[in-house]
Design a protein around this motif. Structure first.
Motif, PDB file in Angstrom:
ATOM      1  N   GLY A  39      39.268  48.095  49.712  1.00 31.07           N
ATOM      2  CA  GLY A  39      40.683  48.015  49.388  1.00 31.07           C
ATOM      3  C   GLY A  39      40.889  47.699  47.914  1.00 31.07           C
ATOM      4  N   GLY A  40      42.138  47.594  47.517  1.00 36.43           N
ATOM      5  CA  GLY A  40      42.484  47.159  46.168  1.00 36.43           C
ATOM      6  C   GLY A  40      42.121  48.146  45.079  1.00 36.43           C
ATOM      7  N   VAL A  41      41.923  47.626  43.874  1.00 33.29           N
ATOM      8  CA  VAL A  41      41.594  48.458  42.721  1.00 33.29           C
ATOM      9  C   VAL A  41      40.248  49.136  42.901  1.00 33.29           C
ATOM     10  CG1 VAL A  41      41.185  48.439  40.231  1.00 33.29           C
ATOM     11  CG2 VAL A  41      42.999  47.031  41.190  1.00 33.29           C
ATOM     12  N   THR A  42      39.304  48.440  43.519  1.00 38.76           N
ATOM     13  CA  THR A  42      38.002  49.054  43.792  1.00 38.76           C
ATOM     14  C   THR A  42      38.162  50.260  44.702  1.00 38.76           C
ATOM     15  OG1 THR A  42      36.953  46.882  43.602  1.00 38.76           O
ATOM     16  CG2 THR A  42      35.677  48.624  44.650  1.00 38.76           C
ATOM     17  N   GLY A  43      39.031  50.156  45.697  1.00 43.26           N
ATOM     18  CA  GLY A  43      39.293  51.281  46.585  1.00 43.26           C
ATOM     19  C   GLY A  43      39.913  52.451  45.855  1.00 43.26           C
ATOM     20  N   ILE A  44      40.866  52.169  44.962  1.00 49.65           N
ATOM     21  CA  ILE A  44      41.482  53.231  44.157  1.00 49.65           C
ATOM     22  C   ILE A  44      40.423  53.918  43.295  1.00 49.65           C
ATOM     23  CG2 ILE A  44      43.155  53.718  42.326  1.00 49.65           C
ATOM     24  CD1 ILE A  44      44.780  51.323  43.373  1.00 49.65           C
ATOM     25  N   ASP A 132      38.664  42.605  40.758  1.00 50.68           N
ATOM     26  CA  ASP A 132      39.632  43.501  41.388  1.00 50.68           C
ATOM     27  C   ASP A 132      41.020  42.958  41.085  1.00 50.68           C
ATOM     28  OD1 ASP A 132      41.418  44.698  43.412  1.00 50.68           O
ATOM     29  OD2 ASP A 132      39.571  45.559  44.213  1.00 50.68           O
ATOM     30  N   GLY A 133      41.839  43.752  40.388  1.00 50.81           N
ATOM     31  CA  GLY A 133      43.122  43.245  39.886  1.00 50.81           C
ATOM     32  C   GLY A 133      44.294  43.419  40.817  1.00 50.81           C
ATOM     33  N   ILE A 134      44.044  43.720  42.103  1.00 52.35           N
ATOM     34  CA  ILE A 134      45.143  44.022  43.005  1.00 52.35           C
ATOM     35  C   ILE A 134      46.051  42.812  43.224  1.00 52.35           C
ATOM     36  CG2 ILE A 134      43.986  43.437  45.172  1.00 52.35           C
ATOM     37  CD1 ILE A 134      46.190  46.520  44.524  1.00 52.35           C
ATOM     38  N   GLU A 135      45.489  41.605  43.222  1.00 53.93           N
ATOM     39  CA  GLU A 135      46.318  40.422  43.450  1.00 53.93           C
ATOM     40  C   GLU A 135      47.238  40.147  42.267  1.00 53.93           C
ATOM     41  OE1 GLU A 135      44.449  36.978  44.929  1.00 53.93           O
ATOM     42  OE2 GLU A 135      43.471  37.992  46.591  1.00 53.93           O
ATOM     43  N   VAL A 136      46.811  40.548  41.069  1.00 53.62           N
ATOM     44  CA  VAL A 136      47.683  40.416  39.898  1.00 53.62           C
ATOM     45  C   VAL A 136      48.903  41.314  40.063  1.00 53.62           C
ATOM     46  CG1 VAL A 136      47.859  40.712  37.409  1.00 53.62           C
ATOM     47  CG2 VAL A 136      45.758  39.809  38.402  1.00 53.62           C
ATOM     48  N   LEU A 137      48.668  42.547  40.534  1.00 59.04           N
ATOM     49  CA  LEU A 137      49.785  43.459  40.794  1.00 59.04           C
ATOM     50  C   LEU A 137      50.708  42.902  41.863  1.00 59.04           C
ATOM     51  CD1 LEU A 137      51.234  46.182  40.522  1.00 59.04           C
ATOM     52  CD2 LEU A 137      49.641  47.102  42.217  1.00 59.04           C
ATOM     53  N   ALA A 138      50.130  42.340  42.918  1.00 62.30           N
ATOM     54  CA  ALA A 138      50.940  41.763  43.988  1.00 62.30           C
ATOM     55  C   ALA A 138      51.760  40.582  43.482  1.00 62.30           C
ATOM     56  CB  ALA A 138      50.049  41.335  45.147  1.00 62.30           C
ATOM     57  N   LEU A 139      51.160  39.771  42.620  1.00 63.92           N
ATOM     58  CA  LEU A 139      51.866  38.634  42.037  1.00 63.92           C
ATOM     59  C   LEU A 139      53.031  39.112  41.180  1.00 63.92           C
ATOM     60  CD1 LEU A 139      51.920  35.548  41.576  1.00 63.92           C
ATOM     61  CD2 LEU A 139      50.402  35.912  39.618  1.00 63.92           C
ATOM     62  N   TYR A 140      52.794  40.154  40.382  1.00 65.28           N
ATOM     63  CA  TYR A 140      53.831  40.723  39.519  1.00 65.28           C
ATOM     64  C   TYR A 140      54.959  41.322  40.353  1.00 65.28           C
ATOM     65  CZ  TYR A 140      56.042  43.897  36.162  1.00 65.28           C
ATOM     66  OH  TYR A 140      56.941  44.573  35.384  1.00 65.28           O
TER      67      TYR A 140
END
Length: 289
Positions: A39-44, A132-140
């Motif tokens: 999942g997340g950025v790694t998945g992308i 993996d930066g997905i949580e940063v996007l979710a926070l934003y």
């Protein structure tokens, strides 16, 4: 004589380097050769690699860049800089470390690929950065819409796995969901460890005895709130003062504590809550995340 304690910066670097090596191992030894996803950025990144055949080392760095920039504003610049260095390190690891392909068994790939990825990401988080930066996007995003961070991450991952299902087949997408679940559980375990703390609140007429046993027998620190108990349906006007006892234990100590309380007062009202981080007081020091 006290043991030698490493400086925080050296501990952070060690965690991050080991995390990078584990992530590289998960990607090149399990996921990439078998066209599996996370999942997340790694998945992308893995999805772009499979659809357009870009080098995964470059893709994973480029895709993380917007989230790193976002992290500079949502978290702080030090976090963003450490994350940038870690992601570039992961890219170099994928380019130059000759990991062998471990297996082609889909179940083994989905489980152990997720385990090693989770260990790597979890150790990097302990080192103070994110692979993996997905949580940063979710926070934003969470500050601008009414969804929680977990719901946003779930929504993004659903889109990733739906695209994977259409482009690479449903079985691959389903195995990849198992990989993601395994990785996320492993991340939680690496960050929290066996000593994940639990807050325990105890309301009992035998609070004096319970307080003494918690401190003297279990060696726990306690906090006491002054309250009232009673207010039953048939006797609402009758209440009694009571000490509400709060303490923090590890999950390995919960059963012993419950048994101790039950012996003192089988009718004691006890409830627990998960604590993500606890330091100070009589708790022993833990590694800095």
């Amino acid at each position: 004589m006290k043991g030698i304690q490493l400086p925080h910066w050296l501990t952070d670097i060690t965690y991050t380097l080991i995390g990078i090596l584990f992530c590289g191992f998960a990607l090149k030894g399990f996921l990439v050769p078998n066209k599996f996803f996370d999942g997340g950025v790694t998945g992308i990144s893995l999805l772009l690699h499979e659809l357009y055949h870009f080098n995964i080392a470059y893709v994973i760095v480029i895709v993380n860049l917007p989230f790193i920039i976002m992290g500079a504003y949502q978290v702080n610049k030090a976090f963003a800089l450490k994350t940038l260095v870690a992601v570039i390190g992961l890219g170099l690891c994928l380019l130059y470390v000759p990991y062998p392909q471990i297996t082609s068994d889909k179940l083994l790939v989905s489980i152990f690929g997720g385990v090693f990825m989770g260990i790597g990401v979890g150790l990097a988080i302990r080192g103070g950065c994110a692979l993996d930066g997905i949580e940063v996007l979710a926070l934003y995003t969470g500050k601008r819409i009414s969804f929680t961070i977990s719901e946003i991450i779930l929504g993004i991952n659903i889109v990733i796995f739906l695209i994977a299902a259409f482009e690479l087949g449903l079985p691959t997408a389903l195995y990849s969901i198992l990989t993601y679940y395994t990785a996320s559980r492993t991340i939680n375990f690496v960050i929290e460890g066996l000593e994940e703390y639990t807050g325990v609140t105890i309301i009992s007429g035998q609070s004096e005895v319970i307080k003494q046993q918690l401190v003297m027998q279990l060696g726990r620190g306690i906090t006491v709130y002054k309250g009232e108990r009673g207010f039953l349906k048939d006797s609402f006007d009758i209440s009694h003062p009571v000490d509400i006892v709060f303490t923090v234990v590890t999950r390995l100590e919960i059963r012993r504590m419950r048994n101790l309380i039950h012996v003192i007062d089988p009718k004691a009202f006890v409830f627990t809550s998960t604590i993500k981080e606890a330091t100070g007081g009589v708790l022993k020091r833990r590694a800095r995340h």
